[in-house]
Design a protein around this motif. Structure first.
Motif, PDB file in Angstrom:
ATOM      1  N   VAL A  54       0.774  -1.350  -0.032  1.00  0.00           N
ATOM      2  CA  VAL A  54      -0.007   0.192  -0.106  1.00  0.00           C
ATOM      3  C   VAL A  54       0.949   1.352  -0.071  1.00  0.00           C
ATOM      4  O   VAL A  54       1.743   1.469   0.832  1.00  0.00           O
ATOM      5  CB  VAL A  54      -0.939   0.018   1.163  1.00  0.00           C
ATOM      6  N   ILE A  55       0.677   2.012  -0.956  1.00  0.00           N
ATOM      7  CA  ILE A  55       1.662   3.282  -1.135  1.00  0.00           C
ATOM      8  C   ILE A  55       0.658   4.408  -0.826  1.00  0.00           C
ATOM      9  O   ILE A  55      -0.287   4.669  -1.628  1.00  0.00           O
ATOM     10  CB  ILE A  55       2.224   3.516  -2.552  1.00  0.00           C
ATOM     11  N   PRO A  56       0.809   5.220   0.189  1.00  0.00           N
ATOM     12  CA  PRO A  56      -0.074   6.230   0.462  1.00  0.00           C
ATOM     13  C   PRO A  56      -0.170   7.264  -0.538  1.00  0.00           C
ATOM     14  O   PRO A  56       0.787   7.569  -1.015  1.00  0.00           O
ATOM     15  CB  PRO A  56       0.401   6.718   2.003  1.00  0.00           C
ATOM     16  N   ALA A  57      -1.214   7.936  -0.836  1.00  0.00           N
ATOM     17  CA  ALA A  57      -1.942   8.761  -1.869  1.00  0.00           C
ATOM     18  C   ALA A  57      -1.369   8.602  -3.237  1.00  0.00           C
ATOM     19  O   ALA A  57      -1.335   9.195  -4.266  1.00  0.00           O
ATOM     20  CB  ALA A  57      -0.719  10.029  -1.321  1.00  0.00           C
ATOM     21  N   PRO A  90      16.049   5.927  -2.051  1.00  0.00           N
ATOM     22  CA  PRO A  90      16.293   6.967  -3.099  1.00  0.00           C
ATOM     23  C   PRO A  90      15.746   6.542  -4.630  1.00  0.00           C
ATOM     24  O   PRO A  90      15.423   7.439  -5.290  1.00  0.00           O
ATOM     25  CB  PRO A  90      17.959   6.912  -3.004  1.00  0.00           C
ATOM     26  N   LEU A  91      15.735   5.437  -4.688  1.00  0.00           N
ATOM     27  CA  LEU A  91      15.071   4.936  -6.248  1.00  0.00           C
ATOM     28  C   LEU A  91      13.677   5.417  -6.124  1.00  0.00           C
ATOM     29  O   LEU A  91      13.299   5.570  -7.085  1.00  0.00           O
ATOM     30  CB  LEU A  91      15.161   3.164  -6.408  1.00  0.00           C
ATOM     31  N   PHE A  92      12.862   5.169  -5.137  1.00  0.00           N
ATOM     32  CA  PHE A  92      11.656   5.465  -5.104  1.00  0.00           C
ATOM     33  C   PHE A  92      11.376   7.031  -5.109  1.00  0.00           C
ATOM     34  O   PHE A  92      10.606   7.413  -5.610  1.00  0.00           O
ATOM     35  CB  PHE A  92      11.028   4.810  -3.683  1.00  0.00           C
ATOM     36  N   ARG A  93      12.315   7.716  -4.494  1.00  0.00           N
ATOM     37  CA  ARG A  93      12.163   8.921  -4.394  1.00  0.00           C
ATOM     38  C   ARG A  93      12.518   9.531  -6.011  1.00  0.00           C
ATOM     39  O   ARG A  93      11.682  10.591  -6.442  1.00  0.00           O
ATOM     40  CB  ARG A  93      13.355   9.867  -3.579  1.00  0.00           C
ATOM     41  N   GLU A  94      13.372   8.996  -6.843  1.00  0.00           N
ATOM     42  CA  GLU A  94      13.491   9.502  -8.183  1.00  0.00           C
ATOM     43  C   GLU A  94      12.320   8.994  -8.950  1.00  0.00           C
ATOM     44  O   GLU A  94      11.730   9.773  -9.656  1.00  0.00           O
ATOM     45  CB  GLU A  94      14.666   8.474  -8.693  1.00  0.00           C
ATOM     46  N   TRP A  95      11.493   8.017  -8.425  1.00  0.00           N
ATOM     47  CA  TRP A  95      10.381   7.523  -9.476  1.00  0.00           C
ATOM     48  C   TRP A  95       9.237   8.655  -9.186  1.00  0.00           C
ATOM     49  O   TRP A  95       8.612   9.079  -9.918  1.00  0.00           O
ATOM     50  CB  TRP A  95      10.039   6.121  -8.830  1.00  0.00           C
ATOM     51  N   LEU A  96       9.285   8.925  -7.555  1.00  0.00           N
ATOM     52  CA  LEU A  96       8.170   9.804  -7.392  1.00  0.00           C
ATOM     53  C   LEU A  96       8.663  11.147  -8.195  1.00  0.00           C
ATOM     54  O   LEU A  96       7.687  12.094  -8.550  1.00  0.00           O
ATOM     55  CB  LEU A  96       8.200  10.088  -5.942  1.00  0.00           C
ATOM     56  N   ALA A  97       9.587  11.901  -8.311  1.00  0.00           N
ATOM     57  CA  ALA A  97       9.977  13.085  -8.676  1.00  0.00           C
ATOM     58  C   ALA A  97       9.764  13.039 -10.387  1.00  0.00           C
ATOM     59  O   ALA A  97       9.559  14.052 -10.857  1.00  0.00           O
ATOM     60  CB  ALA A  97      11.349  13.304  -8.499  1.00  0.00           C
ATOM     61  N   ALA A  98       9.848  11.841 -11.110  1.00  0.00           N
ATOM     62  CA  ALA A  98       9.622  11.551 -12.338  1.00  0.00           C
ATOM     63  C   ALA A  98       8.157  11.401 -12.627  1.00  0.00           C
ATOM     64  O   ALA A  98       7.893  12.137 -13.792  1.00  0.00           O
ATOM     65  CB  ALA A  98      10.488  10.330 -12.793  1.00  0.00           C
ATOM     66  N   TYR A 107       5.293  11.560 -10.069  1.00  0.00           N
ATOM     67  CA  TYR A 107       4.135  12.301  -9.219  1.00  0.00           C
ATOM     68  C   TYR A 107       5.113  13.462  -8.473  1.00  0.00           C
ATOM     69  O   TYR A 107       5.129  13.442  -7.290  1.00  0.00           O
ATOM     70  CB  TYR A 107       3.515  11.324  -8.313  1.00  0.00           C
ATOM     71  N   PRO A 108       5.569  14.379  -9.278  1.00  0.00           N
ATOM     72  CA  PRO A 108       6.316  15.393  -8.364  1.00  0.00           C
ATOM     73  C   PRO A 108       5.440  16.162  -7.571  1.00  0.00           C
ATOM     74  O   PRO A 108       5.682  17.185  -6.509  1.00  0.00           O
ATOM     75  CB  PRO A 108       6.967  16.345  -9.465  1.00  0.00           C
ATOM     76  N   ASP A 109       3.905  16.344  -7.929  1.00  0.00           N
ATOM     77  CA  ASP A 109       3.135  17.446  -7.010  1.00  0.00           C
ATOM     78  C   ASP A 109       2.880  16.708  -5.926  1.00  0.00           C
ATOM     79  O   ASP A 109       2.341  17.265  -5.053  1.00  0.00           O
ATOM     80  CB  ASP A 109       2.011  17.374  -8.126  1.00  0.00           C
ATOM     81  N   ARG A 110       3.018  15.339  -5.638  1.00  0.00           N
ATOM     82  CA  ARG A 110       2.532  14.741  -4.340  1.00  0.00           C
ATOM     83  C   ARG A 110       3.996  13.861  -3.759  1.00  0.00           C
ATOM     84  O   ARG A 110       3.573  13.302  -2.800  1.00  0.00           O
ATOM     85  CB  ARG A 110       1.260  13.758  -4.583  1.00  0.00           C
TER      86      ARG A 110
END
Length: 374
Positions: free
Chosen positions: A250-253, A287-295, A297-300
């Motif tokens: 489960v990934i919040p938001a 950090p890989l997940f953060r990269e993925w979010l930035a690519a 879902y940068p808005d959230r």
């Protein structure tokens, strides 16, 4: 900061279509050499790709056959319900960006990012090694868990069929086994699974994270579409095979909004057992997940990581026994309450505690070689 993993600094490469990770950075925790993308090499690869008809800047999957000495891994973790597991493959082409097994590739001097999903290892001797392990006088029967590290039904299983060979040994020895997968390819072994189920020797779980195929294509680009996984659960239940739906992670938001609908769809198909797991971000996964979010879902991105840290005592990940699988705090309580309420309404998990695979039928297989004649 505590709980933060770092990657060796490197310029982010072009995003690879059909792959989960954004980069192939090398983990710094092992002190491995930093890698750079060489321009001359890229130019030459582009020329070769053009000659053989590959799409521009393609990233191909390679498989190395590994001659392992043993195949069973044993653990004493208090957080998981099994003490032994079998993984026929290292790395996983499904490319799930959140996969907690990604850091294991660093032990091979490979990136937990793109290398994990493109540079794979197969163990073609797995069935023989399992037979030898089960034949030892010291072996004591207990369920073997498959799919605990990398998926036993990832795409290369269609060619290697190692998982099927392992199941054949389990059936012969009456060795109970549990399977976790994200692929409807599990249905190719429906005949073996049905035979194992008739002897109460198998349970199969499929992990479903969302019901949005576009989102799944970003999260887990080469796994089966959510609809195919749910359909596979229905086929398993129809065949009398204990089928379990796992909302993991489960990934919040990002994915939590699908929880109730996944449970309802699975229940409508005859599934009677369910679970959920909060996303975990050990070592290089964070950090890989953060990269993925930035690519994507940068808005959230800040909101997602803020909630994750709130259920992990302010860290990206909690590695401690007894707490690493038990998120805490308001958000964790909310997800837990939603899951329990949905299960109660749908009649899920009413008989979950009574499902126990049968170890009493185990019969030690004959060892290979001349000694088996005596």
């Amino acid at each position: 900061m505590p709980g933060r993993s770092t990657l060796s600094p490197a310029p982010p490469p072009d995003r690879q279509k059909g792959r989960g990770a954004v980069s192939a950075a090398v983990p710094s925790r092992f002190g491995l050499a930093q890698r750079e993308l060489d321009g001359d090499w890229r130019d030459q690869r582009g020329t070769v790709d053009g000659l053989v008809g590959n799409p521009g800047d393609s990233l191909r999957t390679t498989v190395t056959e590994e001659r392992a000495r043993s195949i069973l891994s044993f653990n004493q973790s208090p957080d998981i319900p099994f003490d032994r597991s079998l993984n026929a493959y290292r790395g996983c082409e499904h490319g799930c960006i959140y996969c907690f097994a990604r850091p294991t590739h660093a032990f091979h001097d490979l990136s937990p990012g793109l290398d994990f999903e493109t540079k794979l290892f197969a163990k073609p001797d797995a069935a023989r090694l399992l037979r030898e392990a089960l034949a030892k006088p010291s072996y004591r029967c207990a369920p073997i868990a498959m799919g605990t590290n990398t998926d036993p039904y990832q795409p290369i299983e269609a060619r290697y069929r190692i998982t099927r060979e392992v199941l054949e040994v389990c059936l012969e020895a009456r060795q109970p086994v549990t399977i976790t997968t994200k692929s409807d390819r599990v249905l190719r072994d429906l005949d073996l699974l049905a035979e194992l189920a008739r002897c109460n020797l198998v349970a199969v779980g499929l992990s479903v994270t969302s019901l949005d195929p576009r989102l799944s294509a970003l999260l887990e680009p080469r796994a089966a579409a959510p609809a195919k996984r749910l359909a596979a659960l229905g086929r398993l239940a129809e065949a009398g095979i204990p089928a379990h739906v796992s909302i993991a992670p489960v990934i919040p938001a990002i994915t939590d909004a699908f929880m109730e609908r996944i449970l309802a769809d699975a229940a409508a198909r005859g599934v009677r057992s369910a679970s959920w797991i909060m996303v975990r971000l050990p070592h290089e996964v964070a950090p890989l997940f953060r990269e993925w979010l930035a690519a994507h879902y940068p808005d959230r991105a800040d909101k997602v990581m803020g909630i994750i840290r709130s259920v992990r005592d302010g860290r990206d990940n909690d590695p401690s026994f007894f707490s690493r699988m038990q998120p805490r705090g308001t958000w964790a309580d909310l997800f837990r309450a939603r899951f329990r309420l949905a299960c109660r309404k749908l009649g899920l998990n009413r008989q979950r505690e009574t499902l126990q695979l049968d170890c009493t039928q185990f019969r030690r297989p004959a060892s290979d070689g001349q000694l088996a004649l005596f």
